[in-house]
Design an enzyme around this catalytic site. Structure first.
Site, PDB file in Angstrom:
ATOM      1  N   ARG A  61       5.602 -14.075   1.112  1.00 49.37           N
ATOM      2  CA  ARG A  61       6.620 -14.199   0.088  1.00 49.37           C
ATOM      3  C   ARG A  61       7.367 -15.524   0.217  1.00 49.37           C
ATOM      4  NH1 ARG A  61      10.768 -11.705   0.247  1.00 49.37           N
ATOM      5  NH2 ARG A  61      10.670 -10.952   2.394  1.00 49.37           N
ATOM      6  N   LYS A 202       6.886  -6.573  -4.473  1.00 52.64           N
ATOM      7  CA  LYS A 202       8.292  -6.592  -4.093  1.00 52.64           C
ATOM      8  C   LYS A 202       9.210  -6.888  -5.277  1.00 52.64           C
ATOM      9  CE  LYS A 202       7.946  -5.270   0.107  1.00 52.64           C
ATOM     10  NZ  LYS A 202       8.325  -3.867   0.421  1.00 52.64           N
ATOM     11  N   HIS A 221      13.544   1.346   1.701  1.00 51.51           N
ATOM     12  CA  HIS A 221      12.411   0.636   2.297  1.00 51.51           C
ATOM     13  C   HIS A 221      12.001   1.435   3.531  1.00 51.51           C
ATOM     14  CE1 HIS A 221      10.672  -3.326   4.061  1.00 51.51           C
ATOM     15  NE2 HIS A 221       9.805  -2.752   3.261  1.00 51.51           N
ATOM     16  N   SER A 239       9.422  -4.876   9.996  1.00 54.64           N
ATOM     17  CA  SER A 239       8.085  -5.202  10.473  1.00 54.64           C
ATOM     18  C   SER A 239       8.060  -5.230  11.998  1.00 54.64           C
ATOM     19  CB  SER A 239       7.660  -6.566   9.928  1.00 54.64           C
ATOM     20  OG  SER A 239       6.382  -6.924  10.401  1.00 54.64           O
ATOM     21  N   LYS A 243       6.732   1.516  11.906  1.00 58.99           N
ATOM     22  CA  LYS A 243       6.982   2.409  10.765  1.00 58.99           C
ATOM     23  C   LYS A 243       5.690   3.005  10.205  1.00 58.99           C
ATOM     24  CE  LYS A 243       8.603   0.225   7.153  1.00 58.99           C
ATOM     25  NZ  LYS A 243       7.621   0.155   6.044  1.00 58.99           N
ATOM     26  N   THR A 244       4.699   2.153   9.984  1.00 60.28           N
ATOM     27  CA  THR A 244       3.436   2.633   9.414  1.00 60.28           C
ATOM     28  C   THR A 244       2.682   3.490  10.420  1.00 60.28           C
ATOM     29  OG1 THR A 244       3.270   0.697   7.975  1.00 60.28           O
ATOM     30  CG2 THR A 244       1.247   1.918   8.408  1.00 60.28           C
ATOM     31  N   ASP A 258       5.902   2.872   2.399  1.00 66.89           N
ATOM     32  CA  ASP A 258       6.761   1.689   2.307  1.00 66.89           C
ATOM     33  C   ASP A 258       7.986   1.808   1.403  1.00 66.89           C
ATOM     34  OD1 ASP A 258       7.201  -1.020   3.157  1.00 66.89           O
ATOM     35  OD2 ASP A 258       6.551  -1.691   1.186  1.00 66.89           O
ATOM     36  N   ARG A 324      -3.716  -8.963   4.679  1.00 71.14           N
ATOM     37  CA  ARG A 324      -3.311  -7.712   4.037  1.00 71.14           C
ATOM     38  C   ARG A 324      -4.492  -6.971   3.425  1.00 71.14           C
ATOM     39  NH1 ARG A 324       2.228  -5.925   4.402  1.00 71.14           N
ATOM     40  NH2 ARG A 324       3.371  -7.763   5.122  1.00 71.14           N
TER      41      ARG A 324
END
Length: 535
Positions: A61, A202, A221, A239, A243-244, A258, A324
């Protein structure tokens, strides 16, 4: 203009000011988008069937190139500052006019989507792009209308996406050739100069973060999963916090990984897909995500591969460390088909404390939950981002997603506090970072310890367990947990140099305090009193 495709909306492109395109390809299927992307030289196919796309110079980004239009209708609702930077209506209108002229006589790809699994709160988003693979990205990431809905689809917001159109900063009033301009009044986002697909994802998240709070919906988020007893859990985390990984539990159904909303009806996923980092992805550690990288329908972004055999090298970060995979959520075996769940029983706030002083788990009071939600703390270390030295760097991203929050953070925190209280939710702070010392001296918290603590928390075993108050951070830490050594629950005991622990803990408390000064005037005394305190 030649309109083609299986689902051409009667609400055409003229509503967005797009005219005189060569061919407008409406809502093509994934196989059709594959054909277009490959035939046009936009992408290649990898071994196993994934679509391989490269984004060139911009592989993440462009946060410094994102602006929100300062217009009278919504200006007083925006949290202006370093994240939400203003741009004039004149700059937006000038670039919009140029983009519309640029798109004339070009082949375009239109993808109509829903954002939000709950029909009561979903938002219609139309993506107009010059690339077939970006239309496929939108197809993967968002929710697809039915045939009847496609026919009459009228977007609430439109994203006009032209990666090969570059701004001239001297003439157009931008910071660089890249721009992401959000106009809430005109319900339009302009994206130019960058092919990084995450800008589309996003941008939609940012829209929902603006639109939903006035409706009593907390945009988050986070990842969400739910157990067999309908006991949903929310996982906040930046990040590198896990979390994932931690929300992907074979014993629990994944709602999403997410972006979610929490309404009076419960929790709902904003998306229909996942956008997972795949650098160094291991089939042993994350088999379900790894399996998607060899599957037709997945887009692999900036993943290195052999040009002859098309064999992937997921360990090669020569293009970017931010490789990604974009794939539909139903590629994950235990994912929810509805994208919705009941109200949560638990909220988990994840941090990777590289200073090694926070406990591995602590039960939070509602006031502490609001404090840590507003703080959004984690720490970065060398190897997680370019340019980092040997010392950990504290990172505070309010609401665990500062770049995507147009409103003042206390609006989101107030909603969180109200919902926690109304639904009697138990809140936890979980440290997946370092133990036995800071980064460079200690070691990463063993994943089996973290999973044991989380399982006990989500099953309810820790909710009523005896606790002690951590002297450095005023956190309530369970005295014991099956499968976890007692000393791990007391970080100071894992350090050989107790004095060094005390110094490091005081330093981190000071960082929390300095960061929270920006919110002091906007929160009540209970939240202020929930701050960590030096021993």
């Amino acid at each position: 203009m030649n309109n083609t495709g299986p689902y051409v909306s009667k609400n055409g492109l003229d509503q967005q000011g797009v005219r005189n395109a060569n061919v407008a390809n409406w809502n093509l299927s994934v196989p059709e988008l594959y054909e277009h992307a490959i035939n046009r030289g936009e992408a290649s196919m990898g071994l196993g069937g994934a679509l391989l796309a490269e984004t060139g110079q911009h592989t993440g980004r462009s946060a410094n190139d994102k602006f929100i239009v300062d217009e009278p209708q919504n200006s007083d609702q925006i949290w202006w500052g370093n994240v939400n930077k203003p741009v004039s209506e004149e700059v937006f209108d000038g670039l919009r006019t140029q983009m519309l002229a640029y798109l004339q006589s070009r082949d375009l790809y239109i993808k109509d989507n829903w954002a939000g699994a709950d029909p009561a709160y979903r938002v219609g988003v139309r993506v107009i792009t010059e690339n077939a693979w970006h239309a496929m990205f939108a197809h993967n990431m968002f929710l697809q209308p039915t045939a009847e809905e496609y026919a009459s689809f009228s977007p609430d917001f439109t994203i006009i996406h032209a990666p090969r159109f570059q701004a001239d900063p001297a003439l157009d009033g931008t910071r660089s050739e890249v721009f992401v301009l959000v106009n809430f009044a005109q319900k339009t986002v302009l994206i130019g100069g960058t092919s990084y697909a995450g800008e589309i994802k996003k941008s939609v998240f940012g829209l929902l973060n603006f639109l939903l709070p006035p409706q009593g919906v907390l945009p988050m988020h986070c990842s969400v999963n739910v157990g067999q007893s309908d006991d949903a859990a929310i996982f906040f985390g930046l990040s590198g916090t896990g979390k994932t990984t931690l929300s992907a539990d074979p014993n629990r159904t994944l709602i999403g990984d997410d972006e979610h909303g929490w309404s009076d009806n419960g929790i709902f996923n904003f998306e229909g897909g996942c956008y997972a980092k795949v650098i160094n992805l291991s089939a042993e550690a994350e088999p379900e995500i790894h399996a998607t990288t060899g599957r037709f329908g997945t887009i692999l972004e900036n993943v290195v591969y052999d040009k002859g055999t098309r064999v992937l090298d997921l360990n090669d970060g020569s293009l970017t460390e931010n490789t990604r995979a974009s794939y539909p959520l139903d590629f994950i075996p235990n994912a929810s088909a509805s994208g919705m769940s009941s109200h949560p029983k638990n909220v988990v706030m994840l941090t990777a404390d590289a200073f090694g002083v926070l406990p591995p788990i602590a039960r939070l009071t509602p006031e502490q939950a609001m404090y840590h939600f507003l703080s959004g703390y984690t720490a970065k270390v060398a190897g997680t981002e370019k340019g980092l030295g040997n010392e950990p760097q504290a990172t505070f991203s309010t609401c665990f997603g500062a770049p995507f929050m147009p409103r003042h953070p206390t609006e989101y925190a107030k909603l969180l506090g109200e919902k926690i209280a109304r639904h009697e939710v138990t809140c936890w702070l979980v440290n997946t970072g370092w133990t036995g010392g800071a980064y460079g001296t200690g070691h990463r918290m063993p994943i089996n310890h973290t999973r044991a603590l989380l399982t006990a928390a989500l099953d309810g075993d820790l909710a009523a367990a005896p606790v002690r108050e951590d002297a450095s951070f005023a956190l309530h830490v369970p005295e014991s947990c099956e499968g976890v050594p007692a000393e791990v629950l007391t970080p100071r005991e894992t350090w050989s140099d107790k004095s060094a622990y005390d110094t490091t803990a005081r330093d981190l408390v000071g960082r929390f305090s300095a960061n929270f000064e920006q919110f002091e005037k906007s929160v009540d005394d209970g939240v202020k009193a929930a701050a960590p305190r030096a021993a």
